[in-house]
Design a protein around this motif. Structure first.
Motif, PDB file in Angstrom:
ATOM      1  N   LEU A  40       4.496   0.995  -7.275  1.00 33.29           N
ATOM      2  CA  LEU A  40       3.676  -0.066  -7.857  1.00 33.29           C
ATOM      3  C   LEU A  40       2.527   0.638  -8.567  1.00 33.29           C
ATOM      4  O   LEU A  40       2.113   1.712  -8.169  1.00 33.29           O
ATOM      5  N   THR A  41       2.020   0.011  -9.594  1.00 36.20           N
ATOM      6  CA  THR A  41       0.908   0.610 -10.315  1.00 36.20           C
ATOM      7  C   THR A  41      -0.374  -0.120  -9.965  1.00 36.20           C
ATOM      8  O   THR A  41      -0.354  -1.271  -9.545  1.00 36.20           O
ATOM      9  N   ALA A  42      -1.485   0.554 -10.164  1.00 38.62           N
ATOM     10  CA  ALA A  42      -2.777  -0.045  -9.834  1.00 38.62           C
ATOM     11  C   ALA A  42      -3.140  -1.152 -10.814  1.00 38.62           C
ATOM     12  O   ALA A  42      -3.914  -2.035 -10.503  1.00 38.62           O
ATOM     13  N   GLN A  43      -2.604  -1.102 -12.008  1.00 34.03           N
ATOM     14  CA  GLN A  43      -2.889  -2.111 -13.019  1.00 34.03           C
ATOM     15  C   GLN A  43      -1.630  -2.912 -13.301  1.00 34.03           C
ATOM     16  O   GLN A  43      -0.526  -2.380 -13.240  1.00 34.03           O
ATOM     17  N   PRO A  44      -1.782  -4.183 -13.641  1.00 30.43           N
ATOM     18  CA  PRO A  44      -0.603  -4.996 -13.969  1.00 30.43           C
ATOM     19  C   PRO A  44       0.202  -4.370 -15.105  1.00 30.43           C
ATOM     20  O   PRO A  44      -0.362  -3.821 -16.045  1.00 30.43           O
ATOM     21  N   THR A  45       1.510  -4.458 -14.971  1.00 32.99           N
ATOM     22  CA  THR A  45       2.384  -3.897 -15.991  1.00 32.99           C
ATOM     23  C   THR A  45       2.942  -4.972 -16.913  1.00 32.99           C
ATOM     24  O   THR A  45       3.620  -4.663 -17.866  1.00 32.99           O
ATOM     25  N   SER A  46       2.682  -6.211 -16.632  1.00 30.96           N
ATOM     26  CA  SER A  46       3.183  -7.316 -17.430  1.00 30.96           C
ATOM     27  C   SER A  46       2.028  -8.009 -18.135  1.00 30.96           C
ATOM     28  O   SER A  46       0.876  -7.832 -17.776  1.00 30.96           O
ATOM     29  N   PHE A  47       2.371  -8.815 -19.109  1.00 34.79           N
ATOM     30  CA  PHE A  47       1.352  -9.607 -19.788  1.00 34.79           C
ATOM     31  C   PHE A  47       1.107 -10.873 -18.991  1.00 34.79           C
ATOM     32  O   PHE A  47       1.920 -11.268 -18.175  1.00 34.79           O
ATOM     33  N   ALA A  48      -0.016 -11.489 -19.212  1.00 37.78           N
ATOM     34  CA  ALA A  48      -0.316 -12.758 -18.545  1.00 37.78           C
ATOM     35  C   ALA A  48      -0.222 -13.874 -19.577  1.00 37.78           C
ATOM     36  O   ALA A  48      -0.681 -13.729 -20.702  1.00 37.78           O
ATOM     37  N   MET A  49       0.367 -14.972 -19.183  1.00 33.89           N
ATOM     38  CA  MET A  49       0.475 -16.140 -20.057  1.00 33.89           C
ATOM     39  C   MET A  49      -0.212 -17.307 -19.382  1.00 33.89           C
ATOM     40  O   MET A  49      -0.206 -17.399 -18.156  1.00 33.89           O
ATOM     41  N   PRO A  50      -0.777 -18.226 -20.145  1.00 36.18           N
ATOM     42  CA  PRO A  50      -1.352 -19.423 -19.521  1.00 36.18           C
ATOM     43  C   PRO A  50      -0.273 -20.187 -18.758  1.00 36.18           C
ATOM     44  O   PRO A  50       0.879 -20.237 -19.179  1.00 36.18           O
ATOM     45  N   ALA A  51      -0.649 -20.771 -17.631  1.00 32.13           N
ATOM     46  CA  ALA A  51       0.316 -21.476 -16.788  1.00 32.13           C
ATOM     47  C   ALA A  51       1.036 -22.576 -17.546  1.00 32.13           C
ATOM     48  O   ALA A  51       2.216 -22.808 -17.345  1.00 32.13           O
ATOM     49  N   GLN A  52       0.328 -23.277 -18.457  1.00 38.50           N
ATOM     50  CA  GLN A  52       0.973 -24.372 -19.175  1.00 38.50           C
ATOM     51  C   GLN A  52       2.057 -23.876 -20.127  1.00 38.50           C
ATOM     52  O   GLN A  52       2.909 -24.636 -20.541  1.00 38.50           O
ATOM     53  N   ALA A  53       2.047 -22.590 -20.445  1.00 37.15           N
ATOM     54  CA  ALA A  53       3.074 -22.053 -21.341  1.00 37.15           C
ATOM     55  C   ALA A  53       4.341 -21.688 -20.579  1.00 37.15           C
ATOM     56  O   ALA A  53       5.352 -21.390 -21.187  1.00 37.15           O
ATOM     57  N   LEU A  54       4.274 -21.704 -19.258  1.00 34.76           N
ATOM     58  CA  LEU A  54       5.423 -21.327 -18.453  1.00 34.76           C
ATOM     59  C   LEU A  54       6.058 -22.543 -17.803  1.00 34.76           C
ATOM     60  O   LEU A  54       5.383 -23.477 -17.421  1.00 34.76           O
ATOM     61  N   ASN A  55       7.351 -22.501 -17.667  1.00 36.36           N
ATOM     62  CA  ASN A  55       8.048 -23.454 -16.811  1.00 36.36           C
ATOM     63  C   ASN A  55       8.000 -22.838 -15.423  1.00 36.36           C
ATOM     64  O   ASN A  55       8.746 -21.924 -15.120  1.00 36.36           O
TER      65      ASN A  55
ATOM     66  N   LEU B  40       0.828  -1.208   0.000  1.00 32.80           N
ATOM     67  CA  LEU B  40       0.000   0.000   0.000  1.00 32.80           C
ATOM     68  C   LEU B  40       0.863   1.259   0.000  1.00 32.80           C
ATOM     69  O   LEU B  40       0.543   2.243  -0.678  1.00 32.80           O
ATOM     70  N   ILE B  41       1.970   1.236   0.731  1.00 35.95           N
ATOM     71  CA  ILE B  41       2.911   2.365   0.734  1.00 35.95           C
ATOM     72  C   ILE B  41       3.507   2.543  -0.657  1.00 35.95           C
ATOM     73  O   ILE B  41       3.582   3.658  -1.181  1.00 35.95           O
ATOM     74  N   ALA B  42       3.926   1.431  -1.275  1.00 34.78           N
ATOM     75  CA  ALA B  42       4.510   1.505  -2.626  1.00 34.78           C
ATOM     76  C   ALA B  42       3.484   2.020  -3.642  1.00 34.78           C
ATOM     77  O   ALA B  42       3.828   2.789  -4.538  1.00 34.78           O
ATOM     78  N   LEU B  43       2.232   1.606  -3.503  1.00 34.30           N
ATOM     79  CA  LEU B  43       1.176   2.121  -4.381  1.00 34.30           C
ATOM     80  C   LEU B  43       1.003   3.616  -4.176  1.00 34.30           C
ATOM     81  O   LEU B  43       0.871   4.374  -5.148  1.00 34.30           O
ATOM     82  N   ALA B  44       1.018   4.061  -2.926  1.00 35.07           N
ATOM     83  CA  ALA B  44       0.868   5.489  -2.628  1.00 35.07           C
ATOM     84  C   ALA B  44       2.026   6.304  -3.190  1.00 35.07           C
ATOM     85  O   ALA B  44       1.851   7.445  -3.617  1.00 35.07           O
ATOM     86  N   GLU B  45       3.208   5.707  -3.202  1.00 34.24           N
ATOM     87  CA  GLU B  45       4.402   6.391  -3.719  1.00 34.24           C
ATOM     88  C   GLU B  45       4.542   6.262  -5.229  1.00 34.24           C
ATOM     89  O   GLU B  45       5.440   6.848  -5.818  1.00 34.24           O
ATOM     90  N   GLY B  46       3.698   5.451  -5.850  1.00 35.30           N
ATOM     91  CA  GLY B  46       3.791   5.255  -7.292  1.00 35.30           C
ATOM     92  C   GLY B  46       4.846   4.245  -7.703  1.00 35.30           C
ATOM     93  O   GLY B  46       5.153   4.118  -8.885  1.00 35.30           O
TER      94      GLY B  46
END
Length: 155
Positions: free
Chosen positions: A118-133, A110-116
């Protein structure tokens, strides 16, 4: 949420203290979740109360906590990945118990979000679990680099 209040509560819980549910500062900071903060930091309900507090304030974030010979209580929370691969979207905490450490991790997020930081929205893409090791903590980074070079021709 007021950053100074979050810092105060974080430092108190990390040192073994608790958040009083009737405390005006706790009510101002956590609203209807002030009693969850108290339950999570009194330690009577263990990790379950800390998870309820986390879900109320950061729903859907992945979490881990425990104890080792080095730390009485440690915790990590991450918005994007259960394996905690995206360090930009992760917060941690240490305290005398795993439940309190999870509360400290939530407060740090919450502190990191307040300081900016961390962002409120994900900054990375999501991949299906089976595509990841899932044993490779850098699988997302490797996949992103691979996709960035797809379709390129040099020369």
């Amino acid at each position: 949420m007021d950053k100074a209040t979050l810092l105060h509560f974080r430092d108190s819980v990390a040192a073994g203290g608790y958040i009083g549910g009737a405390d005006n500062a706790a009510i101002a900071a956590f609203g209807e979740h002030a009693m969850l903060a108290q339950n999570a930091t009194l330690g009577r309900e263990g990790v379950d109360a800390a998870v309820a507090f986390k879900e109320a304030l950061l729903p859907g974030w992945y979490w881990r906590c425990g104890r080792t010979t080095l730390f009485d209580g440690w915790a990590f929370i991450n918005r994007l990945d259960p394996n905690h691969c995206d360090r930009l979207d992760e917060a941690s905490g240490q305290a005398p118990t795993p439940g309190k450490a999870l509360v400290v991790a939530v407060l740090n997020a919450l502190i990191a979000l307040a300081e900016g930081r961390l962002t409120a929205q994900p900054t990375s893409f999501a991949m299906p679990a089976q595509a990841l090791n899932l044993h490779d903590c850098h699988a997302q980074e490797k996949a992103a680099a691979s996709r960035a070079t797809e379709g390129r021709t040099d020369g």
